[in-house]
Write a protein that holds these residues in place. Structure first.
Motif, PDB file in Angstrom:
ATOM      1  N   ALA A 137      40.724  18.305  14.908  1.00 57.12           N
ATOM      2  CA  ALA A 137      40.297  18.608  16.275  1.00 57.12           C
ATOM      3  C   ALA A 137      38.847  18.203  16.499  1.00 57.12           C
ATOM      4  O   ALA A 137      38.439  17.960  17.638  1.00 57.12           O
ATOM      5  N   GLY A 138      38.070  18.101  15.428  1.00 62.56           N
ATOM      6  CA  GLY A 138      36.677  17.702  15.555  1.00 62.56           C
ATOM      7  C   GLY A 138      36.483  16.237  15.857  1.00 62.56           C
ATOM      8  O   GLY A 138      35.367  15.812  16.189  1.00 62.56           O
ATOM      9  N   PHE A 139      37.549  15.435  15.789  1.00 64.69           N
ATOM     10  CA  PHE A 139      37.446  14.013  16.092  1.00 64.69           C
ATOM     11  C   PHE A 139      37.491  13.731  17.595  1.00 64.69           C
ATOM     12  O   PHE A 139      37.158  12.628  18.028  1.00 64.69           O
ATOM     13  N   LEU A 140      37.934  14.731  18.382  1.00 64.82           N
ATOM     14  CA  LEU A 140      38.235  14.471  19.784  1.00 64.82           C
ATOM     15  C   LEU A 140      38.031  15.749  20.591  1.00 64.82           C
ATOM     16  O   LEU A 140      38.450  16.824  20.164  1.00 64.82           O
ATOM     17  N   PRO A 141      37.403  15.674  21.766  1.00 63.33           N
ATOM     18  CA  PRO A 141      37.336  16.868  22.633  1.00 63.33           C
ATOM     19  C   PRO A 141      38.740  17.375  22.948  1.00 63.33           C
ATOM     20  O   PRO A 141      39.665  16.574  23.134  1.00 63.33           O
ATOM     21  N   GLN A 142      38.899  18.697  23.003  1.00 57.93           N
ATOM     22  CA  GLN A 142      40.232  19.272  23.161  1.00 57.93           C
ATOM     23  C   GLN A 142      40.255  20.246  24.343  1.00 57.93           C
ATOM     24  O   GLN A 142      39.869  21.405  24.189  1.00 57.93           O
ATOM     25  N   PRO A 143      40.684  19.825  25.513  1.00 57.75           N
ATOM     26  CA  PRO A 143      40.841  20.759  26.624  1.00 57.75           C
ATOM     27  C   PRO A 143      41.744  21.933  26.234  1.00 57.75           C
ATOM     28  O   PRO A 143      42.747  21.747  25.545  1.00 57.75           O
ATOM     29  N   GLU A 144      41.380  23.125  26.667  1.00 52.24           N
ATOM     30  CA  GLU A 144      42.053  24.384  26.331  1.00 52.24           C
ATOM     31  C   GLU A 144      41.864  24.771  24.868  1.00 52.24           C
ATOM     32  O   GLU A 144      42.489  25.708  24.387  1.00 52.24           O
ATOM     33  N   PHE A 145      41.006  24.037  24.186  1.00 55.54           N
ATOM     34  CA  PHE A 145      40.606  24.364  22.816  1.00 55.54           C
ATOM     35  C   PHE A 145      39.175  23.871  22.624  1.00 55.54           C
ATOM     36  O   PHE A 145      38.786  23.455  21.539  1.00 55.54           O
ATOM     37  N   ALA A 146      38.418  23.907  23.737  1.00 62.00           N
ATOM     38  CA  ALA A 146      37.148  23.191  23.816  1.00 62.00           C
ATOM     39  C   ALA A 146      36.114  23.686  22.822  1.00 62.00           C
ATOM     40  O   ALA A 146      35.453  22.888  22.148  1.00 62.00           O
ATOM     41  N   VAL A 147      35.951  25.005  22.738  1.00 65.19           N
ATOM     42  CA  VAL A 147      34.903  25.541  21.870  1.00 65.19           C
ATOM     43  C   VAL A 147      35.249  25.289  20.407  1.00 65.19           C
ATOM     44  O   VAL A 147      34.404  24.861  19.612  1.00 65.19           O
ATOM     45  N   TYR A 148      36.502  25.534  20.043  1.00 65.91           N
ATOM     46  CA  TYR A 148      36.922  25.317  18.658  1.00 65.91           C
ATOM     47  C   TYR A 148      36.701  23.872  18.235  1.00 65.91           C
ATOM     48  O   TYR A 148      36.132  23.589  17.181  1.00 65.91           O
TER      49      TYR A 148
END
Length: 261
Positions: A137-148
């Motif tokens: 998940a750290g490779f790409l911004p994740q909407p609905e998981f943004a902070v993580y």
């Protein structure tokens, strides 16, 4: 006294890391295990052949780092392996959940990781190993998981820079970047919706992820990415615009949701 330190050792990949370290590294005299749930750590003690020093600490609390500081100062161990597996995620749009859930992710996933590393480094011997459990998940911004996702991007950047800083001491820092792993994570993250199919097909076994991470660390790699699917994802995040990838993920998620309804 040669030791390993493992945070987040009460469950998931942290627990698995303790089991594999105890089985593979005969030179360790103790493994220091850090987690809030000391009952689980006591159960883990029965399953491994290496003595465990149980530290029931909540690493988001400042006094926990103070306690670790004094434990290290008083015992002065030789830290051979440091594994950061403490962390959590919360699903949902920014602002929808409790503010403590969002800021707590930053404190544990980022601040505590920095704090423990800072405290342990003076006691680490040359040729040691540090494993930071990040996420794909750290490779790409994740909407609905943004902070993580943002915290894991921090871990990857921090780990790669630290790896260069410690190169003269031959201390290898490996960022472990799996995709979905079959642990308690998704239940704890509040994901009561069904996972999209593209996450289901790359769900990994924690034992295999940890085994690969330790092997990659011993080989001197700065990134450990488990599985062909996640390796392709990592490559895609490097060469494709993130907006394209996010659009594709949204389309797949939408189609999956329609199929399940």
């Amino acid at each position: 006294m040669k030791i390993a330190i493992v945070t987040g050792a009460s469950s998931g990949m942290g627990r698995e890391a303790v089991i594999q370290l105890a089985d593979r590294f005969a030179g360790l005299r103790e493994i220091w295990v850090i987690a809030r749930r000391t009952g689980r750590l006591e159960e883990l003690r029965k399953e491994v052949p290496v003595p465990l020093r149980i530290l029931g600490l909540d690493l988001t609390e400042e006094d926990s780092l103070d306690m670790l500081f004094w434990e290290l100062k008083n015992r002065r161990p030789e830290v051979k392996i440091l594994i950061h597996a403490a962390g959590y995620g919360r699903a949902g749009k920014v602002g929808d959940g409790k503010i403590s859930g969002e800021t707590g992710m930053v404190r544990l996933n980022c601040e505590a990781l920095c704090g423990v590393t800072h405290l342990a480094l003076p006691y680490m011997s040359d040729h040691g190993r540090i494993l930071l459990f990040a996420s794909a998940a750290g490779f790409l911004p994740q909407p609905e998981f943004a902070v993580y996702a943002a915290t894991k991007a921090f871990v990857i950047s921090f780990g790669r820079a630290l790896n260069r800083e410690l190169y003269p001491r031959d201390i290898v820092v490996t960022c472990v970047c799996p995709g979905p792993v079959d642990t308690e994570f998704f239940a704890a993250a509040g994901m009561d919706w069904e996972l999209p199919f593209y996450k289901k097909i790359c769900m990994a076994n924690p034992e295999r992820v940890v085994r690969r991470a330790i092997r990659d660390s011993m080989m001197g790699k700065e990134l450990s990415v488990y599985g062909l699917f996640m390796k392709l994802f990592c490559l895609g995040c490097k060469i494709l615009p993130h907006s394209w990838i996010l659009w594709g993920m949204e389309q797949m998620k939408g189609k999956d949701g329609q199929k399940d309804s």
